[in-house]
Design a protein around this motif. Sequence first.
Motif, PDB file in Angstrom:
ATOM      1  N   HIS A 384      -5.492  14.041 -23.677  1.00  0.00           N
ATOM      2  CA  HIS A 384      -5.613  13.884 -25.117  1.00  0.00           C
ATOM      3  C   HIS A 384      -6.575  14.932 -25.658  1.00  0.00           C
ATOM      4  N   VAL A 385      -6.285  15.435 -26.846  1.00  0.00           N
ATOM      5  CA  VAL A 385      -7.270  16.206 -27.591  1.00  0.00           C
ATOM      6  C   VAL A 385      -7.362  15.608 -28.983  1.00  0.00           C
ATOM      7  N   GLU A 386      -8.582  15.504 -29.491  1.00  0.00           N
ATOM      8  CA  GLU A 386      -8.761  14.928 -30.826  1.00  0.00           C
ATOM      9  C   GLU A 386      -9.730  15.778 -31.637  1.00  0.00           C
ATOM     10  N   VAL A 387      -9.494  15.779 -32.932  1.00  0.00           N
ATOM     11  CA  VAL A 387     -10.367  16.468 -33.884  1.00  0.00           C
ATOM     12  C   VAL A 387     -11.519  15.529 -34.214  1.00  0.00           C
ATOM     13  N   LEU A 388     -12.739  15.926 -33.886  1.00  0.00           N
ATOM     14  CA  LEU A 388     -13.868  15.011 -33.972  1.00  0.00           C
ATOM     15  C   LEU A 388     -14.342  14.747 -35.401  1.00  0.00           C
ATOM     16  N   ARG A 389     -14.298  15.751 -36.254  1.00  0.00           N
ATOM     17  CA  ARG A 389     -14.744  15.549 -37.639  1.00  0.00           C
ATOM     18  C   ARG A 389     -13.629  15.999 -38.588  1.00  0.00           C
ATOM     19  N   PRO A 390     -12.608  15.171 -38.740  1.00  0.00           N
ATOM     20  CA  PRO A 390     -11.441  15.586 -39.527  1.00  0.00           C
ATOM     21  C   PRO A 390     -11.792  15.791 -40.997  1.00  0.00           C
ATOM     22  N   PHE A 391     -11.054  16.674 -41.618  1.00  0.00           N
ATOM     23  CA  PHE A 391     -11.206  16.933 -43.049  1.00  0.00           C
ATOM     24  C   PHE A 391     -10.361  15.974 -43.882  1.00  0.00           C
ATOM     25  N   SER A 392      -9.297  15.450 -43.331  1.00  0.00           N
ATOM     26  CA  SER A 392      -8.413  14.542 -44.064  1.00  0.00           C
ATOM     27  C   SER A 392      -9.130  13.231 -44.365  1.00  0.00           C
ATOM     28  N   ARG A 393      -8.835  12.658 -45.522  1.00  0.00           N
ATOM     29  CA  ARG A 393      -9.393  11.376 -45.936  1.00  0.00           C
ATOM     30  C   ARG A 393      -8.269  10.463 -46.393  1.00  0.00           C
ATOM     31  N   GLY A 394      -8.348   9.206 -45.952  1.00  0.00           N
ATOM     32  CA  GLY A 394      -7.336   8.228 -46.325  1.00  0.00           C
ATOM     33  C   GLY A 394      -7.955   7.040 -47.029  1.00  0.00           C
ATOM     34  N   SER A 395      -7.243   5.902 -46.978  1.00  0.00           N
ATOM     35  CA  SER A 395      -7.712   4.721 -47.701  1.00  0.00           C
ATOM     36  C   SER A 395      -7.150   3.454 -47.068  1.00  0.00           C
ATOM     37  N   VAL A 396      -7.813   2.348 -47.386  1.00  0.00           N
ATOM     38  CA  VAL A 396      -7.359   1.006 -47.018  1.00  0.00           C
ATOM     39  C   VAL A 396      -7.251   0.198 -48.291  1.00  0.00           C
ATOM     40  N   GLY A 397      -6.124  -0.449 -48.478  1.00  0.00           N
ATOM     41  CA  GLY A 397      -5.915  -1.305 -49.640  1.00  0.00           C
ATOM     42  C   GLY A 397      -5.256  -2.601 -49.231  1.00  0.00           C
ATOM     43  N   LEU A 398      -4.672  -3.273 -50.195  1.00  0.00           N
ATOM     44  CA  LEU A 398      -4.038  -4.572 -49.965  1.00  0.00           C
ATOM     45  C   LEU A 398      -2.518  -4.446 -50.006  1.00  0.00           C
ATOM     46  N   LEU A 424      -4.266  22.190 -33.024  1.00  0.00           N
ATOM     47  CA  LEU A 424      -3.477  23.188 -32.317  1.00  0.00           C
ATOM     48  C   LEU A 424      -4.360  23.987 -31.362  1.00  0.00           C
ATOM     49  N   ARG A 425      -5.531  24.388 -31.830  1.00  0.00           N
ATOM     50  CA  ARG A 425      -6.441  25.147 -30.976  1.00  0.00           C
ATOM     51  C   ARG A 425      -6.859  24.318 -29.759  1.00  0.00           C
ATOM     52  N   GLY A 426      -7.147  23.038 -29.999  1.00  0.00           N
ATOM     53  CA  GLY A 426      -7.522  22.164 -28.892  1.00  0.00           C
ATOM     54  C   GLY A 426      -6.376  21.921 -27.926  1.00  0.00           C
ATOM     55  N   ALA A 427      -5.169  21.789 -28.441  1.00  0.00           N
ATOM     56  CA  ALA A 427      -4.013  21.590 -27.572  1.00  0.00           C
ATOM     57  C   ALA A 427      -3.781  22.800 -26.681  1.00  0.00           C
ATOM     58  N   GLN A 428      -3.980  23.975 -27.227  1.00  0.00           N
ATOM     59  CA  GLN A 428      -3.845  25.183 -26.414  1.00  0.00           C
ATOM     60  C   GLN A 428      -4.908  25.219 -25.316  1.00  0.00           C
ATOM     61  N   PRO A 449       7.874  19.456 -23.347  1.00  0.00           N
ATOM     62  CA  PRO A 449       7.441  20.839 -23.064  1.00  0.00           C
ATOM     63  C   PRO A 449       6.988  21.587 -24.323  1.00  0.00           C
ATOM     64  N   THR A 450       5.873  22.294 -24.177  1.00  0.00           N
ATOM     65  CA  THR A 450       5.377  23.224 -25.194  1.00  0.00           C
ATOM     66  C   THR A 450       4.939  24.493 -24.480  1.00  0.00           C
ATOM     67  N   ARG A 451       4.929  25.592 -25.219  1.00  0.00           N
ATOM     68  CA  ARG A 451       4.550  26.880 -24.635  1.00  0.00           C
ATOM     69  C   ARG A 451       3.344  27.437 -25.371  1.00  0.00           C
ATOM     70  N   LEU A 452       2.429  28.008 -24.606  1.00  0.00           N
ATOM     71  CA  LEU A 452       1.240  28.593 -25.205  1.00  0.00           C
ATOM     72  C   LEU A 452       1.579  29.772 -26.102  1.00  0.00           C
ATOM     73  N   ASP A 453       2.697  30.454 -25.827  1.00  0.00           N
ATOM     74  CA  ASP A 453       3.076  31.606 -26.649  1.00  0.00           C
ATOM     75  C   ASP A 453       3.948  31.216 -27.834  1.00  0.00           C
ATOM     76  N   ASP A 454       4.026  29.887 -28.113  1.00  0.00           N
ATOM     77  CA  ASP A 454       4.828  29.398 -29.241  1.00  0.00           C
ATOM     78  C   ASP A 454       4.002  28.395 -30.051  1.00  0.00           C
ATOM     79  N   PRO A 455       2.971  28.887 -30.768  1.00  0.00           N
ATOM     80  CA  PRO A 455       2.130  27.952 -31.525  1.00  0.00           C
ATOM     81  C   PRO A 455       2.896  27.194 -32.596  1.00  0.00           C
TER      82      PRO A 455
END
Length: 537
Positions: A384-398, A424-428, A449-455
């Motif tokens: 697994h690779v994860e983005v530790l401090r994401p820029f995206s922001r969401g919400s919780v509602g009802l 993508l950088r982390g996956a590579q 399958p993914t290829r390093l030369d095919d970002p």
Amino acid sequence: MNALEEFDYVISGAGSAGCALAARLSEDPGTSVCLLEAGGPDKSVLIHAPAAVVAMLPTKINNYGYDTVPQPGLNGRRGYQPRGRVLGGSSSINAMLYVRGNRWDYDHWAALGNPGWSYDEVLPLFRRSEHNEQFTDAFHGQGGPLNVTYPRHDSPVNQMFQEAAQMHGLTANPDYNGAEQEGSFLYQVTQRDGERCSAAKAFLTPHLARPNLKVVTQAVAARVLLDGRRATGMAYHQGGQLRQVRARRETVLCSGAFGSPQLLLLSGIGPQEELQRHGIAVAHALPGVGQNLQDHIDYVQTWRVPSSAETFGVSARGAARMAAAALEWRSQRSGRVTTPFATAGAFVRSAPDVLVPDLQLVFVLAIVDDHARKLHTGHGISCHVEVLRPFSRGSVGLNGTDPRQAPRIDPQFLSDERDLALLLRGAQMQQRIIESSPFDGIRGPMLYPTRLDDPAGMAADIRRRADTQYHPVGTCRMGPASDPMAVVDAQLRVHGIAGLRVADASIMPTLIGGNTNAPAIMIAEKAADLIRAHAPL
């Protein structure tokens, strides 16, 4: 429990924070505490046997198993959000990894206007909770209720990961919770004597006989009771009845990043437009409730390996190993059943000019596909690779006014293109690690399958398959009164409502660089100190 029963403190949610807080407050025999939990007791062997996480994570066993709304950034897919519904909450169904985050995270919280939350100020709280079997230094505690150690099972495949990571510039760092976070390591886990050490097992269940502590299970919190702008207790559903419990001093929400904002909204506390949309009378307009949702977006890559490799899988050999392991665990509490599957990892910086690690790797000794909801025959390894401090922001509602109905969860994954670039950088990085020479003897074909030369192709696969790493936070953001979107202050008091606090991962103003279970417990330790300092003599 009758409608007139009163306690000094009423707490909603017996998860990581709620268990710790109830235990700490009830240490004072002159203080009475009532803890409400929607789920049941934590008696199942599926909780106590660490490897049984694979039975709970992808199912509704002790698990809310929420879905998100469709995510445009994930090709319109609905994400999956497992959350614990049992004593111990998510600490009873998680992979048990003990991670605190980076010093920078807590200093950042303090810099945002939250005095008392810098790293040097919260480190003693982490240490107070902890009993670490390996590390005895200024960064770790001994004698605390939460046991931290290595699993009683290791695999030579973990060493392959360590060697490969070091070949790619990641130095060995045995203690990622110590002076430095960056590097590769084996994960430490919350286990004791070969069993899961959940927050319930660490803090709560040893003290259930306390006469001043009442734990009510199968109790779904419905709303905070209010007398004007003061909280006076909690209404909850149990056994087909709507009941009440009163709080003489304070009511504390520990229902997590989804449950705490849901409960505030059901109580008429939150954004006016959200309350009016559901016909809920506005008791207190607080626009930040349910906003600021942050979560670790995660991408998994998997390779097949032969069944002879020391991994886990669906095969005749794998079944024989696990049958023998079950007998070993039953008699000795050791062996393969103690695995969390996620065993090795690394904290890395995406570029040399990045100050602190912004990516996390989690190496798993098994095939991982769609949160283990898609099973495959054979054996494999995953990373697994994860983005530790994401820029995206969401919400919780009802989704409605019934508290037994799931909240509306919208993480807005990859809504900020910077998150995709980082992922993508982390996956590579991780693909280069797994495809290096230490794994040559066992590594087979990729499951997807993914290829390093095919970002571009890799980015497309990220949108097809990425999802949460189970760390939602931020929906009751901590901040000063000058912050119009803050829900609680640095004392964890809800702005504008007396006698009401929130003490769980929802108060994090920004997501920390790591797993969130240990920080949620730290928040409860902090809350206990703040509440006791405020209590009448």
